[in-house]
Design an enzyme around this catalytic site. Structure first.
Site, PDB file in Angstrom:
ATOM      1  N   GLY A 134      34.011  41.405  47.921  1.00  0.00           N
ATOM      2  CA  GLY A 134      32.995  42.210  47.267  1.00  0.00           C
ATOM      3  C   GLY A 134      33.184  42.216  45.759  1.00  0.00           C
ATOM      4  N   CYS A 135      32.135  42.592  45.042  1.00  0.00           N
ATOM      5  CA  CYS A 135      32.175  42.533  43.577  1.00  0.00           C
ATOM      6  C   CYS A 135      33.118  43.575  42.986  1.00  0.00           C
ATOM      7  CB  CYS A 135      30.774  42.658  43.008  1.00  0.00           C
ATOM      8  SG  CYS A 135      29.837  44.082  43.595  1.00  0.00           S
ATOM      9  N   PHE A 136      32.953  44.850  43.369  1.00  0.00           N
ATOM     10  CA  PHE A 136      33.888  45.868  42.902  1.00  0.00           C
ATOM     11  C   PHE A 136      35.306  45.520  43.353  1.00  0.00           C
ATOM     12  CE2 PHE A 136      30.547  49.359  42.410  1.00  0.00           C
ATOM     13  CZ  PHE A 136      30.786  49.540  41.063  1.00  0.00           C
ATOM     14  N   ALA A 137      35.428  45.071  44.606  1.00  0.00           N
ATOM     15  CA  ALA A 137      36.753  44.751  45.152  1.00  0.00           C
ATOM     16  C   ALA A 137      37.446  43.686  44.318  1.00  0.00           C
ATOM     17  CB  ALA A 137      36.624  44.295  46.602  1.00  0.00           C
TER      18      ALA A 137
END
Length: 325
Positions: A134-137
């Site tokens: 994921g992007c935030f991850a």
């Protein structure tokens, strides 16, 4: 040439993926499958591709492509693979969260490897199927991996991170409407964001005794793309110690770079880079991490993973320039 198929071709991540693929010297775009746009030219949806790509969205699937990219909404990749069988030689790279967690990593006898190159490059090189992070991850993990590797995450972790409107996807909603988003700022999914699970698993893989809570506050920013993450936790060493730790961990990373100067979004937007900056205040270490949510946080990282699987340089097709002004 590596033959590519894309499923779910109308969204932001698919648009970025297509742009990267048409400029990649080692791949050929075979089809872009879309039930809602079948028969329409791809540039009618992704209009910046006008004059570059004359391919139409397809209602048919070539089940023998070398790589299948799934750009579907969360939960839909599993449904698609249940309904469509592909060649055993087809590599699958999924950009949803369907296969990121350990409990979901095996599906239909396919094993999905978590595709964060800075964490497990060797596993990706041997993989047949990739669960793209994921992007935030991605932004948060890259801020914490060196500390986890050294066994130094020994306190709760605090994260405040802001994403652009493209992080919400292409479908309009109340919180992506221009009149609402412009000159505005808001918190969403505080302490309960879906990326926390994959972050925790990656950190535990490096630091077996990691059990501290991650307090994550995601924000909606009034800009289109990019993620700016501020991460802080206890750290007993000096700032020089921290920089030595991060420099050593990322010394061979081609896209993740540690800066002695403060970082900002314009340095990384439209690139596959992650820039990190460190500060020390009393016993706290602050790590700022900036990425483009659609590239390093999605489609660029997916291409990076494809390059690793096929033994290509990680930078192939990803030599992109940021727009500083």
């Amino acid at each position: 040439m590596i033959k590519i198929g894309i499923v779910g071709g109308a969204g932001y991540t698919a648009g970025e993926l297509i742009r990267l693929i048409v400029n990649h010297p080692n791949v050929e775009l075979d089809f872009v499958y879309s039930t809602s746009n079948a028969g329409n030219f791809i540039y009618q949806v992704h209009d910046d591709l006008f004059g570059t790509l004359d391919l139409k969205f397809s209602s048919e699937i070539n089940k023998n492509v070398d790589v299948l990219f799934l750009c579907l909404g969360h939960g839909n990749s599993k449904k698609f693979l249940e309904a469509n069988l592909f060649s055993n030689n087809t590599k699958i790279i999924d950009l949803s969260n369907d296969f990121r967690l350990n409990a979901d990593a095996v599906f239909q006898e396919k094993e999905f490897v978590y595709g964060l190159p800075e964490a497990q490059k060797e596993k990706i090189e041997k993989a047949n199927n990739i669960a793209n992070p994921g992007c935030f991850a991605t932004a948060i993990q890259l801020a914490l991996l060196p500390l986890a590797k050294a066994g130094l995450i020994n306190s709760e972790v605090h994260v405040n991170a802001t994403t652009g409107s493209t992080g919400a996807g292409v479908s309009p909603s109340a919180t992506t409407h221009f009149s609402w988003r412009d000159n505005n700022f808001s918190v969403y999914k505080a302490f309960a964001h879906q990326h926390l699970g994959e972050i925790g698993e990656s950190l535990t893989a490096l630091q077996n005794d990691f059990s501290n809570e991650i307090f994550f506050i995601p924000n909606r920013g009034n800009f289109s793309r990019g993620i700016f993450a501020s991460v802080y936790l206890d750290f007993e060493g000096t700032l020089d110690d921290a920089y030595e730790l991060f420099d050593n961990f990322y010394k061979d990373a081609v896209f993740t770079h540690v800066s002695k100067s403060p970082v900002h979004l314009k340095q990384v937007v439209n690139t596959n880079n992650c820039f990190l900056h460190l500060q020390k205040h009393k016993n706290k270490l602050l790590i700022t991490s900036v990425i483009d949510n659609l590239l390093k946080g999605a489609s660029g990282q997916a291409i990076q993973n494809m390059n690793l699987i096929f033994g290509l340089p990680q930078t192939e097709g990803l030599k992109l320039k940021a727009n500083s002004f």
